[in-house]
Design a protein around this motif. Structure first.
Motif, PDB file in Angstrom:
ATOM      1  N   ILE A 163      38.245  47.413  39.488  1.00  0.00           N
ATOM      2  CA  ILE A 163      37.463  46.473  40.513  1.00  0.00           C
ATOM      3  C   ILE A 163      38.818  46.036  41.448  1.00  0.00           C
ATOM      4  O   ILE A 163      39.580  45.334  40.790  1.00  0.00           O
ATOM      5  CB  ILE A 163      36.691  45.375  39.793  1.00  0.00           C
ATOM      6  CG1 ILE A 163      35.524  45.909  38.915  1.00  0.00           C
ATOM      7  CG2 ILE A 163      35.962  44.602  40.871  1.00  0.00           C
ATOM      8  CD1 ILE A 163      34.640  46.776  39.775  1.00  0.00           C
ATOM      9  N   GLN A 180      37.413  40.348  41.775  1.00  0.00           N
ATOM     10  CA  GLN A 180      37.119  40.239  40.274  1.00  0.00           C
ATOM     11  C   GLN A 180      36.587  38.921  39.989  1.00  0.00           C
ATOM     12  O   GLN A 180      36.930  37.950  40.550  1.00  0.00           O
ATOM     13  CB  GLN A 180      38.576  40.477  39.741  1.00  0.00           C
ATOM     14  CG  GLN A 180      39.064  42.038  39.784  1.00  0.00           C
ATOM     15  CD  GLN A 180      40.438  41.983  39.514  1.00  0.00           C
ATOM     16  OE1 GLN A 180      41.247  41.152  39.006  1.00  0.00           O
ATOM     17  NE2 GLN A 180      40.972  43.551  39.541  1.00  0.00           N
ATOM     18  N   THR A 181      35.838  38.960  38.584  1.00  0.00           N
ATOM     19  CA  THR A 181      35.561  37.754  38.004  1.00  0.00           C
ATOM     20  C   THR A 181      37.036  37.185  37.059  1.00  0.00           C
ATOM     21  O   THR A 181      37.694  38.008  36.906  1.00  0.00           O
ATOM     22  CB  THR A 181      34.365  37.974  37.118  1.00  0.00           C
ATOM     23  OG1 THR A 181      34.770  38.637  36.031  1.00  0.00           O
ATOM     24  CG2 THR A 181      33.184  38.457  37.818  1.00  0.00           C
ATOM     25  N   TYR A 208      37.001  39.653  33.776  1.00  0.00           N
ATOM     26  CA  TYR A 208      37.427  40.973  34.252  1.00  0.00           C
ATOM     27  C   TYR A 208      39.137  40.615  34.562  1.00  0.00           C
ATOM     28  O   TYR A 208      39.831  41.412  33.980  1.00  0.00           O
ATOM     29  CB  TYR A 208      36.716  41.328  35.407  1.00  0.00           C
ATOM     30  CG  TYR A 208      37.150  42.998  35.531  1.00  0.00           C
ATOM     31  CD1 TYR A 208      36.430  43.884  35.136  1.00  0.00           C
ATOM     32  CD2 TYR A 208      38.112  43.087  36.453  1.00  0.00           C
ATOM     33  CE1 TYR A 208      36.612  45.154  35.379  1.00  0.00           C
ATOM     34  CE2 TYR A 208      38.448  44.723  36.799  1.00  0.00           C
ATOM     35  CZ  TYR A 208      37.970  45.439  36.202  1.00  0.00           C
ATOM     36  OH  TYR A 208      38.183  46.678  36.331  1.00  0.00           O
ATOM     37  N   ALA A 209      39.286  39.789  35.483  1.00  0.00           N
ATOM     38  CA  ALA A 209      40.793  39.774  35.573  1.00  0.00           C
ATOM     39  C   ALA A 209      41.593  39.176  34.409  1.00  0.00           C
ATOM     40  O   ALA A 209      42.777  39.828  34.251  1.00  0.00           O
ATOM     41  CB  ALA A 209      40.841  38.560  36.826  1.00  0.00           C
ATOM     42  N   CYS A 215      36.967  46.109  29.513  1.00  0.00           N
ATOM     43  CA  CYS A 215      36.582  44.678  29.047  1.00  0.00           C
ATOM     44  C   CYS A 215      35.443  44.893  28.202  1.00  0.00           C
ATOM     45  O   CYS A 215      34.987  45.985  27.807  1.00  0.00           O
ATOM     46  CB  CYS A 215      36.414  43.718  30.050  1.00  0.00           C
ATOM     47  SG  CYS A 215      35.221  43.996  31.543  1.00  0.00           S
ATOM     48  N   THR A 242      31.206  41.234  29.722  1.00  0.00           N
ATOM     49  CA  THR A 242      32.203  40.823  30.889  1.00  0.00           C
ATOM     50  C   THR A 242      32.061  41.961  31.855  1.00  0.00           C
ATOM     51  O   THR A 242      31.819  41.451  33.080  1.00  0.00           O
ATOM     52  CB  THR A 242      33.704  40.734  30.202  1.00  0.00           C
ATOM     53  OG1 THR A 242      33.891  39.797  29.281  1.00  0.00           O
ATOM     54  CG2 THR A 242      34.659  40.419  31.481  1.00  0.00           C
ATOM     55  N   MET A 243      31.948  42.935  31.579  1.00  0.00           N
ATOM     56  CA  MET A 243      31.612  44.074  32.669  1.00  0.00           C
ATOM     57  C   MET A 243      30.366  43.916  33.322  1.00  0.00           C
ATOM     58  O   MET A 243      30.081  44.047  34.535  1.00  0.00           O
ATOM     59  CB  MET A 243      31.789  45.264  32.025  1.00  0.00           C
ATOM     60  CG  MET A 243      31.965  46.542  33.095  1.00  0.00           C
ATOM     61  SD  MET A 243      33.402  46.352  33.967  1.00  0.00           S
ATOM     62  CE  MET A 243      33.084  47.673  35.080  1.00  0.00           C
ATOM     63  N   GLN A 282      30.911  41.269  35.770  1.00  0.00           N
ATOM     64  CA  GLN A 282      31.558  41.729  36.654  1.00  0.00           C
ATOM     65  C   GLN A 282      30.822  42.481  37.730  1.00  0.00           C
ATOM     66  O   GLN A 282      30.775  42.131  39.315  1.00  0.00           O
ATOM     67  CB  GLN A 282      32.839  42.304  36.307  1.00  0.00           C
ATOM     68  CG  GLN A 282      33.629  43.269  37.559  1.00  0.00           C
ATOM     69  CD  GLN A 282      34.258  42.276  38.397  1.00  0.00           C
ATOM     70  OE1 GLN A 282      35.150  41.609  38.081  1.00  0.00           O
ATOM     71  NE2 GLN A 282      33.596  41.900  39.650  1.00  0.00           N
ATOM     72  N   HIS A 295      28.556  40.236  39.840  1.00  0.00           N
ATOM     73  CA  HIS A 295      29.290  39.536  40.648  1.00  0.00           C
ATOM     74  C   HIS A 295      29.506  40.325  41.949  1.00  0.00           C
ATOM     75  O   HIS A 295      29.361  40.041  43.063  1.00  0.00           O
ATOM     76  CB  HIS A 295      30.508  39.189  40.325  1.00  0.00           C
ATOM     77  CG  HIS A 295      31.392  38.324  41.199  1.00  0.00           C
ATOM     78  ND1 HIS A 295      31.175  37.103  41.831  1.00  0.00           N
ATOM     79  CD2 HIS A 295      32.581  39.007  41.819  1.00  0.00           C
ATOM     80  CE1 HIS A 295      32.173  36.780  42.743  1.00  0.00           C
ATOM     81  NE2 HIS A 295      33.103  38.050  42.723  1.00  0.00           N
ATOM     82  N   LEU A 296      29.538  41.733  41.717  1.00  0.00           N
ATOM     83  CA  LEU A 296      30.071  42.568  42.825  1.00  0.00           C
ATOM     84  C   LEU A 296      28.446  42.789  43.710  1.00  0.00           C
ATOM     85  O   LEU A 296      28.815  42.665  44.772  1.00  0.00           O
ATOM     86  CB  LEU A 296      30.221  43.962  42.237  1.00  0.00           C
ATOM     87  CG  LEU A 296      30.525  45.137  43.296  1.00  0.00           C
ATOM     88  CD1 LEU A 296      31.554  44.743  44.104  1.00  0.00           C
ATOM     89  CD2 LEU A 296      30.827  46.364  42.513  1.00  0.00           C
TER      90      LEU A 296
END
Length: 282
Positions: free
Chosen positions: A123, A128-129, A132-133, A185, A189-190, A193, A196-197
């Motif tokens: 990503i 990135q969240t 994820y980061a 991840c 978490t994914m 993410q 969020h995308l």
């Protein structure tokens, strides 16, 4: 002058010297005649042609002018500046940890009006969240053996990413569908993410396209790169971060981005691909 300790920098210098030599030969003049036209010694021409002395910007302009090839000067000057800057080893960038690497691009991000970003692996950092980061940067720090400052690096990345919502910046992202599927991840978490995308896709200054697995390819998947306005490209490999500023190079990447962009699904099609990726998480 001895060869540069970096083989990449030395090869870039030799390539530039070769281009200058070809320009002189195409003009049909000798090294002595070139020196006379430029107002310097014949030995200087020889040192430049044999990559023993890096030319200055003024030297390149004079060389091209003497050979009636002034139109080639801007590209050669950019190549000359690149030889010392383009091939920056990740180890040197990251020797003090990952936080400084995130902060190092802050000014560039603020100054850039238009970002074109292509990713084939993860990503994009912009999107990135924190979770994820954190997973990604932890993996990078472990692989490279850098100081463990992941928490500070994630905070710096989130601060840097405010450029997405502040100021007059435009973003165009093209992602390979594989980016949505790689498990870097936890599933939770994914899922966050990918959610969020989906949310970011609603921003007025953001365009997101996703190249489906099933799309017939006119342009092959390639390493990640970012184009900053019309004058700079960052292209990453495993061992180096390349900064490209030659007009011909920037144009090449812009053409690649356009080709990849034309293959990407957008709007409802892109959202459907993200929803499928979320569903695959189980």
């Amino acid at each position: 002058m001895p060869p540069h300790p970096s083989t990449r920098v030395q090869k870039a210098r030799e390539a530039l010297a070769g281009r200058l030599r070809e320009i002189r030969k195409d003009a049909g003049i000798s090294g002595r005649e070139l020196a006379v036209r430029c107002g310097w010694s014949e030995s200087k021409s020889s040192r430049i042609e044999n990559a023993r002395t890096p030319p200055s910007d003024a030297d390149i302009r004079a060389w091209c002018r003497a050979c009636a090839a002034g139109d080639q000067a801007p590209d050669l000057i950019a190549a000359n500046r690149q030889s010392a800057e383009a091939h920056v080893e990740w180890k040197r960038l990251q020797r003090t940890g990952l936080r400084r690497l995130q902060e190092s691009t802050g000014d560039l991000y603020q100054q850039t009006k238009s970002f074109r970003v292509y990713v084939s692996d993860v990503i994009p950092g912009f999107l990135q969240t924190p979770g994820y980061a954190s997973a990604l940067l932890s993996s990078i720090a472990g692989f490279r053996g850098t100081p463990d400052d992941v928490s500070e690096a994630v905070e710096a990345r989130m601060w840097r990413n405010e450029v997405l919502r502040k100021g007059e910046h435009r973003f165009s992202f093209v992602l390979e569908e594989s980016v949505l599927r790689y498990r870097l991840c936890s599933a939770e978490t994914m899922a966050a993410q990918l959610g969020h995308l989906l949310g970011v896709m609603g921003l007025q200054n953001v365009a997101v396209g996703i190249v489906p697995f099933s799309e017939p390819r006119a342009v092959w998947p390639m390493p990640t790169f970012t184009i900053f306005d019309e004058g700079r490209v960052h292209a990453d490999t495993l061992d180096a971060a390349y900064t490209l500023t030659q007009p011909s190079q920037v144009e090449l990447y812009a053409r690649a981005f356009e080709g990849l962009s034309q293959q990407a699904a957008r709007g409802a099609g892109a959202r459907a691909l993200i929803a499928d990726a979320v569903a695959s998480l189980g």
